[in-house]
Design a protein around this motif. Structure first.
Motif, PDB file in Angstrom:
ATOM      1  N   GLY A  17      14.044  74.347  40.422  1.00 52.96           N
ATOM      2  CA  GLY A  17      14.735  73.167  40.956  1.00 52.96           C
ATOM      3  C   GLY A  17      16.142  73.023  40.398  1.00 52.96           C
ATOM      4  O   GLY A  17      17.114  72.908  41.156  1.00 52.96           O
ATOM      5  N   PRO A  18      16.306  73.031  39.062  1.00 58.25           N
ATOM      6  CA  PRO A  18      17.652  72.955  38.506  1.00 58.25           C
ATOM      7  C   PRO A  18      18.546  74.128  38.926  1.00 58.25           C
ATOM      8  O   PRO A  18      19.752  73.947  39.134  1.00 58.25           O
ATOM      9  CB  PRO A  18      17.405  72.957  36.990  1.00 58.25           C
ATOM     10  N   ALA A  19      17.973  75.318  39.080  1.00 60.62           N
ATOM     11  CA  ALA A  19      18.768  76.474  39.515  1.00 60.62           C
ATOM     12  C   ALA A  19      19.294  76.275  40.936  1.00 60.62           C
ATOM     13  O   ALA A  19      20.441  76.631  41.248  1.00 60.62           O
ATOM     14  CB  ALA A  19      17.941  77.756  39.431  1.00 60.62           C
ATOM     15  N   VAL A  20      18.478  75.686  41.800  1.00 62.83           N
ATOM     16  CA  VAL A  20      18.922  75.404  43.169  1.00 62.83           C
ATOM     17  C   VAL A  20      20.052  74.377  43.147  1.00 62.83           C
ATOM     18  O   VAL A  20      21.047  74.523  43.860  1.00 62.83           O
ATOM     19  CB  VAL A  20      17.743  74.927  44.050  1.00 62.83           C
ATOM     20  N   ILE A  21      19.927  73.339  42.335  1.00 60.54           N
ATOM     21  CA  ILE A  21      20.986  72.331  42.232  1.00 60.54           C
ATOM     22  C   ILE A  21      22.285  72.969  41.762  1.00 60.54           C
ATOM     23  O   ILE A  21      23.361  72.703  42.312  1.00 60.54           O
ATOM     24  CB  ILE A  21      20.558  71.174  41.302  1.00 60.54           C
ATOM     25  N   GLN A  22      22.215  73.842  40.767  1.00 60.48           N
ATOM     26  CA  GLN A  22      23.412  74.527  40.275  1.00 60.48           C
ATOM     27  C   GLN A  22      24.045  75.376  41.379  1.00 60.48           C
ATOM     28  O   GLN A  22      25.262  75.356  41.572  1.00 60.48           O
ATOM     29  CB  GLN A  22      23.087  75.397  39.063  1.00 60.48           C
ATOM     30  N   ALA A  23      23.230  76.104  42.129  1.00 61.30           N
ATOM     31  CA  ALA A  23      23.756  76.935  43.221  1.00 61.30           C
ATOM     32  C   ALA A  23      24.405  76.076  44.301  1.00 61.30           C
ATOM     33  O   ALA A  23      25.470  76.440  44.844  1.00 61.30           O
ATOM     34  CB  ALA A  23      22.632  77.792  43.818  1.00 61.30           C
ATOM     35  N   GLN A  25      25.762  73.120  43.825  1.00 61.05           N
ATOM     36  CA  GLN A  25      27.005  72.599  43.261  1.00 61.05           C
ATOM     37  C   GLN A  25      28.128  73.625  43.394  1.00 61.05           C
ATOM     38  O   GLN A  25      29.255  73.284  43.744  1.00 61.05           O
ATOM     39  CB  GLN A  25      26.814  72.218  41.785  1.00 61.05           C
ATOM     40  N   GLU A  26      27.798  74.877  43.132  1.00 57.15           N
ATOM     41  CA  GLU A  26      28.798  75.937  43.228  1.00 57.15           C
ATOM     42  C   GLU A  26      29.220  76.188  44.671  1.00 57.15           C
ATOM     43  O   GLU A  26      30.391  76.447  44.946  1.00 57.15           O
ATOM     44  CB  GLU A  26      28.265  77.215  42.587  1.00 57.15           C
ATOM     45  N   ALA A  27      28.274  76.070  45.601  1.00 60.64           N
ATOM     46  CA  ALA A  27      28.566  76.317  47.012  1.00 60.64           C
ATOM     47  C   ALA A  27      29.269  75.134  47.667  1.00 60.64           C
ATOM     48  O   ALA A  27      30.040  75.305  48.600  1.00 60.64           O
ATOM     49  CB  ALA A  27      27.276  76.635  47.770  1.00 60.64           C
ATOM     50  N   GLY A  28      28.972  73.940  47.177  1.00 61.43           N
ATOM     51  CA  GLY A  28      29.523  72.725  47.758  1.00 61.43           C
ATOM     52  C   GLY A  28      28.597  72.144  48.808  1.00 61.43           C
ATOM     53  O   GLY A  28      27.907  72.878  49.511  1.00 61.43           O
ATOM     54  N   VAL A  29      28.567  70.842  48.870  1.00 62.28           N
ATOM     55  CA  VAL A  29      27.739  70.124  49.831  1.00 62.28           C
ATOM     56  C   VAL A  29      28.588  69.028  50.470  1.00 62.28           C
ATOM     57  O   VAL A  29      29.625  68.644  49.937  1.00 62.28           O
ATOM     58  CB  VAL A  29      26.480  69.514  49.164  1.00 62.28           C
ATOM     59  N   PRO A  30      28.152  68.490  51.611  1.00 64.83           N
ATOM     60  CA  PRO A  30      28.896  67.391  52.236  1.00 64.83           C
ATOM     61  C   PRO A  30      29.000  66.173  51.319  1.00 64.83           C
ATOM     62  O   PRO A  30      28.180  65.984  50.402  1.00 64.83           O
ATOM     63  CB  PRO A  30      28.059  67.069  53.482  1.00 64.83           C
ATOM     64  N   ASP A  31      29.964  65.331  51.580  1.00 66.29           N
ATOM     65  CA  ASP A  31      30.212  64.154  50.743  1.00 66.29           C
ATOM     66  C   ASP A  31      29.046  63.172  50.711  1.00 66.29           C
ATOM     67  O   ASP A  31      28.892  62.430  49.743  1.00 66.29           O
ATOM     68  CB  ASP A  31      31.469  63.414  51.215  1.00 66.29           C
ATOM     69  N   ASP A  32      28.219  63.160  51.759  1.00 64.03           N
ATOM     70  CA  ASP A  32      27.116  62.208  51.795  1.00 64.03           C
ATOM     71  C   ASP A  32      25.841  62.746  51.145  1.00 64.03           C
ATOM     72  O   ASP A  32      24.784  62.140  51.261  1.00 64.03           O
ATOM     73  CB  ASP A  32      26.835  61.749  53.228  1.00 64.03           C
ATOM     74  N   VAL A  33      25.956  63.867  50.437  1.00 63.90           N
ATOM     75  CA  VAL A  33      24.816  64.458  49.725  1.00 63.90           C
ATOM     76  C   VAL A  33      25.082  64.373  48.233  1.00 63.90           C
ATOM     77  O   VAL A  33      26.131  64.805  47.758  1.00 63.90           O
ATOM     78  CB  VAL A  33      24.591  65.931  50.135  1.00 63.90           C
ATOM     79  N   ARG A  34      24.136  63.792  47.502  1.00 64.75           N
ATOM     80  CA  ARG A  34      24.237  63.717  46.044  1.00 64.75           C
ATOM     81  C   ARG A  34      23.255  64.703  45.457  1.00 64.75           C
ATOM     82  O   ARG A  34      22.066  64.705  45.810  1.00 64.75           O
ATOM     83  CB  ARG A  34      23.906  62.302  45.584  1.00 64.75           C
ATOM     84  N   LEU A  35      23.745  65.574  44.565  1.00 66.85           N
ATOM     85  CA  LEU A  35      22.892  66.536  43.861  1.00 66.85           C
ATOM     86  C   LEU A  35      22.538  65.964  42.501  1.00 66.85           C
ATOM     87  O   LEU A  35      23.390  65.408  41.803  1.00 66.85           O
ATOM     88  CB  LEU A  35      23.620  67.873  43.708  1.00 66.85           C
TER      89      LEU A  35
END
Length: 104
Positions: A17-23, A25-35
């Motif tokens: 789970g934390p590894a997916v969040i890190q990936a 974060q590095e890739a970037g997500v839309p502004d309406d998504v909080r990691l």
């Protein structure tokens, strides 16, 4: 939308789970998504959910049938809050020792 990575990075594949969040974060997500990396305790997730979200996606490693690395979509069936009596509601809302992600 809140995407929460659950797991313990010190325990091998439990850190999925934390590894997916890190990936993400590095890739970037839309502004309406909080990691959010919640670790293994759910109380931090409870506190984060108090901010108010329309959707929650939990990313975690679970033991299921199938080969390692297989992805599963698990959709919880939640009873209506009105179906709980006052004592049950109070127990769910106040027992932070039981605030594991499944109960959150």
């Amino acid at each position: 939308m809140l995407v929460a990575g659950v797991g313990n990075v010190l325990r091998g594949d439990d850190g999925f789970g934390p590894a997916v969040i890190q990936a993400l974060q590095e890739a970037g997500v839309p502004d309406d998504v909080r990691l959010f990396e919640s670790g293994i305790g759910g109380i931090n997730l409870v506190l984060e959910l108090l901010e108010g979200y329309e959707m929650l996606i939990l990313v975690d490693a679970v033991e299921r049938e199938g080969p390692p690395g297989r992805l599963f979509l698990l959709e919880p069936e939640l009873p209506p809050l009105e179906s709980f009596d006052d004592m049950e509601r109070h127990a769910l809302a106040t027992d932070t020792h039981q605030a594991v992600p499944g109960r959150v």
